[in-house]
Design a protein around this motif. Structure first.
Motif, PDB file in Angstrom:
ATOM      1  N   GLN A 294       0.841  -1.187   0.000  1.00  0.00           N
ATOM      2  CA  GLN A 294       0.000   0.000   0.000  1.00  0.00           C
ATOM      3  C   GLN A 294       0.881   1.244   0.000  1.00  0.00           C
ATOM      4  O   GLN A 294       1.829   1.343   0.784  1.00  0.00           O
ATOM      5  N   PRO A 295       0.631   2.221  -0.876  1.00  0.00           N
ATOM      6  CA  PRO A 295       1.443   3.440  -0.877  1.00  0.00           C
ATOM      7  C   PRO A 295       1.338   4.194   0.441  1.00  0.00           C
ATOM      8  O   PRO A 295       0.359   4.062   1.196  1.00  0.00           O
ATOM      9  N   GLU A 296       2.370   5.004   0.730  1.00  0.00           N
ATOM     10  CA  GLU A 296       2.397   5.734   1.997  1.00  0.00           C
ATOM     11  C   GLU A 296       1.305   6.788   2.067  1.00  0.00           C
ATOM     12  O   GLU A 296       0.798   7.088   3.151  1.00  0.00           O
ATOM     13  N   ASP A 297       0.957   7.385   0.934  1.00  0.00           N
ATOM     14  CA  ASP A 297      -0.057   8.442   0.959  1.00  0.00           C
ATOM     15  C   ASP A 297      -1.482   7.891   1.009  1.00  0.00           C
ATOM     16  O   ASP A 297      -2.432   8.668   1.053  1.00  0.00           O
ATOM     17  N   ASP A 298      -1.632   6.574   0.998  1.00  0.00           N
ATOM     18  CA  ASP A 298      -2.954   5.963   1.060  1.00  0.00           C
ATOM     19  C   ASP A 298      -3.218   5.530   2.502  1.00  0.00           C
ATOM     20  O   ASP A 298      -2.543   4.657   3.047  1.00  0.00           O
ATOM     21  N   ASP A 299      -4.185   6.169   3.130  1.00  0.00           N
ATOM     22  CA  ASP A 299      -4.500   5.871   4.532  1.00  0.00           C
ATOM     23  C   ASP A 299      -5.604   4.834   4.674  1.00  0.00           C
ATOM     24  O   ASP A 299      -6.119   4.607   5.769  1.00  0.00           O
ATOM     25  N   LYS A 300      -5.947   4.156   3.599  1.00  0.00           N
ATOM     26  CA  LYS A 300      -6.995   3.145   3.642  1.00  0.00           C
ATOM     27  C   LYS A 300      -6.453   1.872   4.263  1.00  0.00           C
ATOM     28  O   LYS A 300      -5.353   1.431   3.950  1.00  0.00           O
ATOM     29  N   ASP A 301      -7.223   1.272   5.157  1.00  0.00           N
ATOM     30  CA  ASP A 301      -6.824   0.016   5.790  1.00  0.00           C
ATOM     31  C   ASP A 301      -7.267  -1.147   4.915  1.00  0.00           C
ATOM     32  O   ASP A 301      -8.417  -1.231   4.487  1.00  0.00           O
ATOM     33  N   ILE A 302      -6.322  -2.043   4.652  1.00  0.00           N
ATOM     34  CA  ILE A 302      -6.642  -3.230   3.856  1.00  0.00           C
ATOM     35  C   ILE A 302      -6.458  -4.476   4.711  1.00  0.00           C
ATOM     36  O   ILE A 302      -5.696  -4.477   5.688  1.00  0.00           O
ATOM     37  N   GLU A 303      -7.149  -5.513   4.327  1.00  0.00           N
ATOM     38  CA  GLU A 303      -7.069  -6.804   5.016  1.00  0.00           C
ATOM     39  C   GLU A 303      -6.833  -7.879   3.964  1.00  0.00           C
ATOM     40  O   GLU A 303      -7.621  -8.025   3.030  1.00  0.00           O
ATOM     41  N   ILE A 304      -5.755  -8.604   4.086  1.00  0.00           N
ATOM     42  CA  ILE A 304      -5.366  -9.592   3.085  1.00  0.00           C
ATOM     43  C   ILE A 304      -5.995 -10.943   3.415  1.00  0.00           C
ATOM     44  O   ILE A 304      -5.961 -11.388   4.569  1.00  0.00           O
ATOM     45  N   SER A 305      -6.566 -11.564   2.385  1.00  0.00           N
ATOM     46  CA  SER A 305      -7.108 -12.916   2.540  1.00  0.00           C
ATOM     47  C   SER A 305      -6.222 -13.975   1.888  1.00  0.00           C
ATOM     48  O   SER A 305      -6.158 -15.104   2.380  1.00  0.00           O
ATOM     49  N   ASP A 306      -5.543 -13.632   0.798  1.00  0.00           N
ATOM     50  CA  ASP A 306      -4.675 -14.600   0.131  1.00  0.00           C
ATOM     51  C   ASP A 306      -3.626 -13.850  -0.668  1.00  0.00           C
ATOM     52  O   ASP A 306      -3.803 -12.670  -1.021  1.00  0.00           O
ATOM     53  N   ILE A 307      -2.532 -14.539  -0.956  1.00  0.00           N
ATOM     54  CA  ILE A 307      -1.416 -13.970  -1.704  1.00  0.00           C
ATOM     55  C   ILE A 307      -0.945 -14.991  -2.724  1.00  0.00           C
ATOM     56  O   ILE A 307      -0.977 -16.206  -2.465  1.00  0.00           O
ATOM     57  N   PHE A 308      -0.533 -14.489  -3.879  1.00  0.00           N
ATOM     58  CA  PHE A 308      -0.001 -15.345  -4.951  1.00  0.00           C
ATOM     59  C   PHE A 308       1.200 -14.633  -5.571  1.00  0.00           C
ATOM     60  O   PHE A 308       1.142 -13.424  -5.827  1.00  0.00           O
ATOM     61  N   VAL A 309       2.282 -15.373  -5.773  1.00  0.00           N
ATOM     62  CA  VAL A 309       3.540 -14.802  -6.255  1.00  0.00           C
ATOM     63  C   VAL A 309       3.914 -15.478  -7.566  1.00  0.00           C
ATOM     64  O   VAL A 309       3.924 -16.714  -7.657  1.00  0.00           O
ATOM     65  N   MET A 310       4.214 -14.641  -8.576  1.00  0.00           N
ATOM     66  CA  MET A 310       4.726 -15.126  -9.855  1.00  0.00           C
ATOM     67  C   MET A 310       6.221 -14.852  -9.897  1.00  0.00           C
ATOM     68  O   MET A 310       6.647 -13.699  -9.810  1.00  0.00           O
ATOM     69  N   PRO A 311       7.049 -15.890 -10.000  1.00  0.00           N
ATOM     70  CA  PRO A 311       8.492 -15.703  -9.839  1.00  0.00           C
ATOM     71  C   PRO A 311       9.117 -14.969 -11.012  1.00  0.00           C
ATOM     72  O   PRO A 311       8.571 -14.939 -12.124  1.00  0.00           O
ATOM     73  N   ALA A 312      10.287 -14.404 -10.736  1.00  0.00           N
ATOM     74  CA  ALA A 312      11.088 -13.787 -11.795  1.00  0.00           C
ATOM     75  C   ALA A 312      11.729 -14.872 -12.643  1.00  0.00           C
ATOM     76  O   ALA A 312      12.128 -15.916 -12.137  1.00  0.00           O
ATOM     77  N   LYS A 313      11.838 -14.609 -13.922  1.00  0.00           N
ATOM     78  CA  LYS A 313      12.443 -15.573 -14.827  1.00  0.00           C
ATOM     79  C   LYS A 313      13.964 -15.503 -14.745  1.00  0.00           C
ATOM     80  O   LYS A 313      14.549 -14.454 -14.445  1.00  0.00           O
ATOM     81  N   LEU A 314      14.577 -16.611 -15.015  1.00  0.00           N
ATOM     82  CA  LEU A 314      16.029 -16.710 -14.950  1.00  0.00           C
ATOM     83  C   LEU A 314      16.644 -16.007 -16.151  1.00  0.00           C
ATOM     84  O   LEU A 314      16.169 -16.144 -17.282  1.00  0.00           O
ATOM     85  N   ASP A 315      17.697 -15.238 -15.898  1.00  0.00           N
ATOM     86  CA  ASP A 315      18.410 -14.539 -16.961  1.00  0.00           C
ATOM     87  C   ASP A 315      19.467 -15.473 -17.538  1.00  0.00           C
ATOM     88  O   ASP A 315      20.429 -15.848 -16.863  1.00  0.00           O
ATOM     89  N   GLY A 316      19.292 -15.848 -18.793  1.00  0.00           N
ATOM     90  CA  GLY A 316      20.217 -16.781 -19.409  1.00  0.00           C
ATOM     91  C   GLY A 316      21.615 -16.222 -19.574  1.00  0.00           C
ATOM     92  O   GLY A 316      22.615 -16.941 -19.435  1.00  0.00           O
TER      93      GLY A 316
END
Length: 936
Positions: free
Chosen positions: A384-406
């Motif tokens: 969340q950006p610093e200037d955003d004072d909105k409260d968020i609540e996370i239910s789930d997270i998903f990560v897409m990995p970085a690709k390998l540099d050949g």
């Protein structure tokens, strides 16, 4: 983006036997006294807000939770049996048809008995397909799955599985509930061992190394980390284990700031991913903070083909980059720790273990002991950006990995010639997706990446603890999913990764499933960040512009008609025989969505016979034409108009279940009063009768509502069919009355309409005339080319003249030889100047001769009178003038050179004509030169 080509097939819809896999019409067993509530309540009175993952797959096999039982079925077998029974019904009549259907219903699924007391909330299968993790809100049970051949036996009786409870004194009710149960992607999985990671809401991470021959491995975790203690740690020698069971703890702000809601690994254990991705555990807190543990490994782990080379290259390059610079002491020693950790991996000899997916052996590695087995907690990462004072609540997270540099992997060396560089070039950053219970989606990227970090050793005071200030991720998009039917009490959005597309993820809410495709945007952004040119000042502006464009393609693939039921997180299957589809369930039915198999360049979901297509409209929706190698699949439009109608669950539910549920929860005295004693009017009996009437009334209301909905759908279907028939009639009438544009005479009146046969015959005659004309031209051209007649002398002379002229004007100049062309141009320019000079000299000579002629003529005219008088005076004496040096012409004019003036004029005219011709030739040559200069 995967294209939807069909919805729930008929072999998974009622009344087919396949629908019984995911529904349980029979009432459940009586509840235990500890789970009893008021007898006035309903079975759905309790609400659960948390992850629901009740479907898992292993190839074509599917495992699902119905009630509190686990069922197994092979979807390929279910579909084949349904097709055979349907074919038999169309060919037979009477009792034989019923017998086939009954036999298919009995053998459609198999129950797996795991004997779990509490309600099952999640099931997940290990990547090896040997273990099944069955999770409740607080407990984890590991079941050993039998091989597929044993499950496919004709015996469909319940099968009891060998089950181990994970940490009987750790995962219990008084402790915090489970937030995530993950199989480690780099685990050294074998026939009897594997590794699993559990994360609780109290920020306790435990790594379990399961071994069937060692029951103690199910009792105690091999590695246990309390993230709240690790966040305040100053040395890796401290004790970071979670507090023992029943031990009182004081109040801490971390109890609220570090309440875990979800966790996931940053990679899937693939060769094209960044080496640190699959050993990084991302943990999302409920308040919006995100932390990372890297590296988190079991004692024995299996690296991918590119893990060791990539780690070595990264460690060496990092050491080389800070060797000659005045780097910070903490950064230098952190690089030394990483180099020491990687060097220990390189120095150890790999161990050999039998692979689970093949008969060959695979290499496994031992986790390094230095600097420490417990990594440093990195973060928090603020999405969340610093200037955003909105409260968020996370239910789930998903990560897409970085690709390998050949390029970085090779490092300019030829030691890894077996690797394909094109396969290891891609997105150089990590993409993080976050969901909230309010159905909001947050997408951010981590441009710096996460690598291995550890706390310092005790006694090395010179090494200060790295700062743990919040690191802000690059937020790229935030949007909300419109879901008006969401129940805030049960809604818990969950992510499910796609097994086909790397940058496609499915979001499951309480009543909808969405497909989120980020591949197009990620590819565009990767082109900016992976450019070979140096970073210019406009990069930031281009990145901001790219972030402002459309980030993902959102498509709603499933929308259940009954918002009272809650969807489970789906399972994604991709098989050649079944197709590429998504499968999810509710407590009463199953829902599926089929996608096209563009990654295989063809879709194999098609009916096996025309009879099945004619009798099953939903099967017709799932078919798609095969795409040939040279045909564009995007031109085939096979999207179904809408999902098929699913009957309400009240039609198939057990109508005695609500009354049975209420009767089981009656107090003992009221139960005896109803069953054993005569019924007497009393306030208690009035209360029981009122509640029974209320239960029956609610059930009748649901039945009436479902019947009304079915009537509306039938009425709408009748109207739509009428509209379709009307449109087809109008189209047929238009085809019958179709008249070409030439069927109107000069006065505008319609000509006599020809029949279809006459118009077809006219077209055939026209085609025959065109073919005859074409044949005549072909024969004429053939005769002209095959005569082989010798050229005449005039034709040969004309060809030679054309060749000479072309050579003179430079037509045969070689296009590739520029110098020769310039010399030819200079030669032509010189010739042109010579011709101009010659023309000028000829003009001057003609003028001089003309002037001289005029002067001679005037001189002769003046001397004529004198000659005449002299001749008259001396005629008598001389008698003749024959010996004079002048000759007199017949016209009386004398020529000094003996050339007549007429001949001189003709010669001058010939010279002038020659000059004009030369000038025309010179002009043509100059124009040719200009064209040649333009072309070359």
């Amino acid at each position: 983006m995967p294209k939807v080509i069909g919805y729930t097939p008929p072999w998974l819809s009622r009344p087919s036997p396949g629908a019984k896999i995911f529904s349980d019409p029979a009432p459940q067993s009586p509840a235990s006294p500890s789970k009893r509530s008021s007898y006035l309540g309903t079975p759905s009175s309790t609400k659960y807000q948390g992850p629901r993952r009740l479907v898992a797959s292993r190839g074509t096999e599917v495992f699902t939770v119905v009630g509190n039982k686990i069922r197994w079925a092979d979807l390929a077998t279910v579909r084949d049996e349904w097709e055979e029974s349907t074919q038999a019904r169309s060919n037979r009549f009477g009792p034989a048809r019923t017998g086939v259907a009954q036999g298919a219903e009995e053998d459609v699924y198999r129950t797996l008995d795991v004997s779990i007391y509490y309600q099952i909330r999640q099931i997940t299968i290990s990547p090896s397909g040997i273990f099944l993790a069955v999770c409740t809100e607080h407990t984890v049970h590991i079941a050993v799955l039998p091989p597929s051949s044993r499950l496919r036996d004709h015996d469909r009786s319940p099968l009891k599985l060998k089950t181990y409870q994970l940490g009987p004194t750790i995962h219990v009710i008084p402790e915090s509930p489970l937030s995530a149960v993950l199989w480690h992607p780099l685990a050294a999985a074998g026939a009897s061992n594997d590794s699993i990671v559990t994360v609780t809401a109290s920020a306790a991470v435990r790594v379990w190394e399961l071994d069937r021959s060692n029951k103690w491995s199910f009792e105690r975790p091999y590695l246990a980390i309390d993230l709240r203690k690790l966040a305040d740690g100053v040395s890796c020698d401290q004790d970071f284990e979670p507090s023992a069971f029943g031990k009182a703890r004081g109040f801490s702000v971390d109890d609220f700031d570090m309440e875990v809601s979800a966790a996931t690994f940053g990679g899937r254990g693939r060769d094209d991913e960044d080496a640190w991705a699959s050993m990084t555990l991302w943990v999302a807190m409920r308040n919006g903070d995100i932390y990372a543990l890297c590296p988190l490994l079991p004692s024995k782990w299996k690296p991918t083909a590119t893990t060791i080379p990539s780690l070595s290259t990264t460690a060496v390059s990092r050491m080389a980059s800070i060797a000659g610079e005045e780097a910070d002491m903490d950064e230098r020693r952190a690089a030394d720790q990483q180099y020491e950790w990687v060097q220990e991996i390189d120095s150890d000899e790999p161990l050999l273990m039998e692979s689970t997916d093949s008969l060959s052996e695979c290499e496994i590695r031992l986790r390094p002991q230095n600097p420490s087995a417990i990594p440093r907690l990195q973060g928090p990462f603020a999405i969340q950006p610093e200037d955003d004072d909105k409260d968020i609540e996370i239910s789930d997270i998903f990560v897409m990995p970085a690709k390998l540099d050949g390029e970085d992997l090779m490092g300019g060396e030829d030691l890894y010639d077996d690797f394909d560089l094109a396969a290891y070039t891609g997105v150089p950053f990590t993409t993080i997706c976050v969901a909230t219970p309010q159905n909001e989606l947050w997408f951010a990227i981590d441009l710096d990446g996460v690598s291995g970090q550890w706390l310092p050793k005790k006694g090395k005071s010179a090494f200060s603890v790295p700062t743990s200030d919040a690191k802000e991720l690059t937020l790229i998009e935030t949007f909300a999913v419109n879901d008006s039917t969401t129940d805030s009490g049960t809604n818990w959005p969950m992510f499910t990764g796609d097994i086909v597309h790397n940058y496609n993820v499915f979001l499951t809410t309480s009543a909808q499933i969405y497909s989120i495709f980020l591949n197009d945007w990620v590819t565009r952004l990767a082109a900016e960040l992976t450019g070979t040119e140096p970073i210019d000042p406009g990069l930031q502006m281009r990145l901001e512009t790219s972030c402002q464009s459309q980030v993902c393609q959102l498509n709603k693939v499933i929308d259940i008609p009954e918002p009272t039921e809650v969807l489970s997180a789906p399972a994604v299957l991709d098989d050649i025989s079944l197709g590429y589809f998504l499968l999810t369930t509710t407590p009463s039915s199953a829902y599926a969505v089929f996608f096209d198999q563009a990654h295989l360049r063809a879709s194999f979901i098609e009916p096996s016979s025309l009879e099945l297509t004619a009798t099953s409209p939903t099967r017709l929706n799932t078919q798609v034409a095969r795409v040939s190698a040279g045909e564009d699949s995007n031109e085939l439009e096979t999207l179904p108009t809408r999902s098929p109608y699913v009957p309400a669950k009240i039609f198939y539910a057990n109508h005695l279940y609500p009354l049975e549920y209420m009767r089981q929860r009656l107090p003992a005295n009221l139960k005896r009063a109803i069953i054993e004693k005569p019924m007497r009017l009393s306030p208690a009996m009035l209360e029981v009768m009122t509640n029974a009437h209320r239960t029956i009334g609610a059930q009748s209301a649901e039945m009436e509502k479902a019947a009304a909905e079915l009537f509306r759908r039938c009425d709408r279907l009748r109207e739509e069919l009428g509209d379709q028939v009307k449109q087809m009639s109008e189209l047929a009438q238009r085809l019958q009355n179709l008249r070409p544009s030439g069927d109107v005479d000069e006065d505008g009146n319609a000509k006599e309409k020809k029949t279809h046969d006459a118009r077809l015959q006219d077209a055939k005659d026209k085609q025959a005339r065109l073919m005859a004309r074409y044949e005549a031209l072909r024969r004429k051209v053939g005769r002209a080319g095959s005569a082989k007649r010798e050229l005449s002398s005039k034709e040969k002379a004309w060809i030679e003249e054309v060749d000479v002229l072309g050579k003179n004007v430079g037509v045969e100049v070689d296009e590739q030889d520029v110098e020769t062309h310039e010399e030819e141009n200079a030669r032509l320019d010189k010739r042109f100047e010579t011709v101009k000079q010659l023309a000028h000299d000829l003009l001057e000579e003609s003028k001089r001769l003309e002037k001289q002629q005029q002067e001679t003529a005037s001189t002769l005219e003046r001397g004529d009178s004198a000659v005449t008088s002299a001749m008259s005076a001396s005629t008598m004496s001389n008698g003749s003038m024959a010996g004079s040096r002048y000759s007199i012409s017949a016209s009386g004019s004398a020529q000094p050179f003996g050339v007549p003036s007429r001949l001189q004029k003709e010669r001058i005219a010939d010279v002038m004509a020659m000059v004009e011709r030369e000038g025309a030739v010179i002009d043509a040559v100059m124009k040719r030169l200009e064209r040649l200069k333009v072309e070359y």
